[in-house]
Scaffold this active site. Structure first.
Site, mmCIF file in Angstrom:
data_model
loop_
_atom_site.group_PDB
_atom_site.id
_atom_site.type_symbol
_atom_site.label_atom_id
_atom_site.label_comp_id
_atom_site.label_asym_id
_atom_site.label_seq_id
_atom_site.Cartn_x
_atom_site.Cartn_y
_atom_site.Cartn_z
ATOM 1 N N ASN A 33 0.637 -1.346 0.181
ATOM 2 C CA ASN A 33 -0.006 0.049 -0.298
ATOM 3 C C ASN A 33 0.524 1.777 -0.231
ATOM 4 O O ASN A 33 2.025 1.443 0.640
ATOM 5 C CB ASN A 33 -1.404 -0.119 0.926
ATOM 6 C CG ASN A 33 -1.986 1.030 1.519
ATOM 7 O OD1 ASN A 33 -1.561 2.569 1.070
ATOM 8 N ND2 ASN A 33 -3.134 0.723 2.029
ATOM 9 N N HIS B 27 -5.399 3.760 -1.375
ATOM 10 C CA HIS B 27 -6.849 3.751 -0.907
ATOM 11 C C HIS B 27 -7.452 5.090 -1.430
ATOM 12 O O HIS B 27 -7.242 5.946 -0.444
ATOM 13 C CB HIS B 27 -7.227 3.509 0.614
ATOM 14 C CG HIS B 27 -8.282 3.249 1.137
ATOM 15 N ND1 HIS B 27 -8.139 2.437 2.072
ATOM 16 C CD2 HIS B 27 -9.104 3.876 1.007
ATOM 17 C CE1 HIS B 27 -9.761 2.214 2.306
ATOM 18 N NE2 HIS B 27 -10.451 3.688 2.158
ATOM 19 N N HIS C 246 -4.020 11.589 0.770
ATOM 20 C CA HIS C 246 -2.882 11.218 -0.262
ATOM 21 C C HIS C 246 -2.433 10.608 -1.003
ATOM 22 O O HIS C 246 -2.429 11.347 -1.997
ATOM 23 C CB HIS C 246 -2.643 10.182 1.525
ATOM 24 C CG HIS C 246 -3.692 9.676 2.030
ATOM 25 N ND1 HIS C 246 -4.924 9.176 0.836
ATOM 26 C CD2 HIS C 246 -4.106 9.027 2.607
ATOM 27 C CE1 HIS C 246 -5.563 8.221 1.791
ATOM 28 N NE2 HIS C 246 -5.260 8.526 2.770
ATOM 29 N N GLU D 20 -9.147 0.274 -2.929
ATOM 30 C CA GLU D 20 -9.737 0.070 -1.687
ATOM 31 C C GLU D 20 -10.121 0.944 -0.990
ATOM 32 O O GLU D 20 -9.828 2.583 -1.687
ATOM 33 C CB GLU D 20 -8.477 -0.173 -0.454
ATOM 34 C CG GLU D 20 -7.456 -1.530 -0.457
ATOM 35 C CD GLU D 20 -7.310 -1.358 0.927
ATOM 36 O OE1 GLU D 20 -6.742 -2.513 1.033
ATOM 37 O OE2 GLU D 20 -7.353 -0.610 1.703
ATOM 38 N N HIS E 144 -3.872 -4.426 7.648
ATOM 39 C CA HIS E 144 -4.229 -3.028 8.804
ATOM 40 C C HIS E 144 -3.333 -3.861 9.803
ATOM 41 O O HIS E 144 -3.717 -4.328 10.295
ATOM 42 C CB HIS E 144 -5.932 -3.310 9.064
ATOM 43 C CG HIS E 144 -5.836 -1.506 9.668
ATOM 44 N ND1 HIS E 144 -6.189 -0.470 8.635
ATOM 45 C CD2 HIS E 144 -5.898 -1.316 11.134
ATOM 46 C CE1 HIS E 144 -6.049 0.129 9.725
ATOM 47 N NE2 HIS E 144 -5.943 0.071 10.519
#
Length: 237
Positions: free
Chosen positions: A7, A43, A50, A70, A190
């Protein structure tokens, strides 16, 4: 082997803090793949604090492994998904003002909505994954929506494991076993890190993919991005 999807949200956060294009998000995406990662995850959120929506469009030409997007399947997000056609869309029930993802879907309460979204993804040939807590009724609900996979929300495991409580893995094992019985693929993410990823991988049957961002980027500040990507890959074998 479990696939590693990196990610790169935190790279975009750093870039945005000064404006301009340093660090270069597209170069980082290309590099993590060159270093051995089998996927890239982003995401984007509504405020684009971001990852920007244009980043998703630009990454299409760069990501040659698995591209995972995501987000909360609101109209604007799904328009982006259908424009960019990633390998996988991971549906996450983020509140607009959420600092980070903090809960999985109630797949029973939201069955009709999720079923409709996933049916659209299937028509486009995009693999779907639903972000869920390790609760058996939520796993069963995910199956009823027609999803291809679940992504287990692993914050509680990471928190408890860091405190020395290895039994925190047990709900995740049960969730994974049920998912396998129901024909669902299993992803996870996560707060997974170099500290806990090997233990998690060893105990979760059928783990196909992990998505790791915050810890991986933080660890790379000390040990280097290429080194850290390969450390994760070795622990996931």
């Amino acid at each position: 082997m479990t696939k590693l999807s990196v990610n790169i949200n935190k790279i975009a956060t750093l870039r945005n803090s000064r404006g301009g294009n340093v660090p270069d998000l597209l170069k980082v995406a290309a590099d993590v793949q060159r270093f051995g990662a089998q996927g890239v995850t982003i995401h984007p959120r509504p405020d684009e604090r971001h990852i920007k929506y244009q980043d998703a469009r630009d990454l299409v030409a760069v990501v040659y492994t698995e591209f995972n997007i995501e987000g909360n399947p609101k109209d604007r997000f799904m328009d982006l998904v259908f424009e960019t056609m990633p390998t996988q869309v991971t549906l996450v029930p983020d509140a607009v003002d959420a600092l980070t993802s903090n809960a999985g879907w109630d797949t029973v309460k939201n069955k009709a909505f999720l079923t409709e979204v996933i049916a659209e993804c299937k028509l486009k040939g995009i693999r779907s994954s639903i972000f869920v807590d390790p609760v058996l009724s939520m796993i069963e609900g995910a199956r009823e929506t027609g999803a291809d996979r679940i992504e287990l929300y692993t914050e509680e495991f990471a928190l408890q494991y860091g405190r020395g409580n290895e039994r925190a893995i047990e709900p995740y094992v049960q969730a994974a076993l049920l998912a396998q019985q129901l024909g669902l693929g299993i992803n996870a993410g996560h707060d997974l890190s170099l500290e806990n990823i090997a233990f998690f991988k060893q105990h979760i049957p059928g783990l196909l993919e992990v998505s790791i961002g915050h810890a991986l980027i933080a660890e790379s500040l000390y040990m280097g991005l290429e080194n850290v990507v390969n450390m994760y890959i070795n622990k996931l074998q």
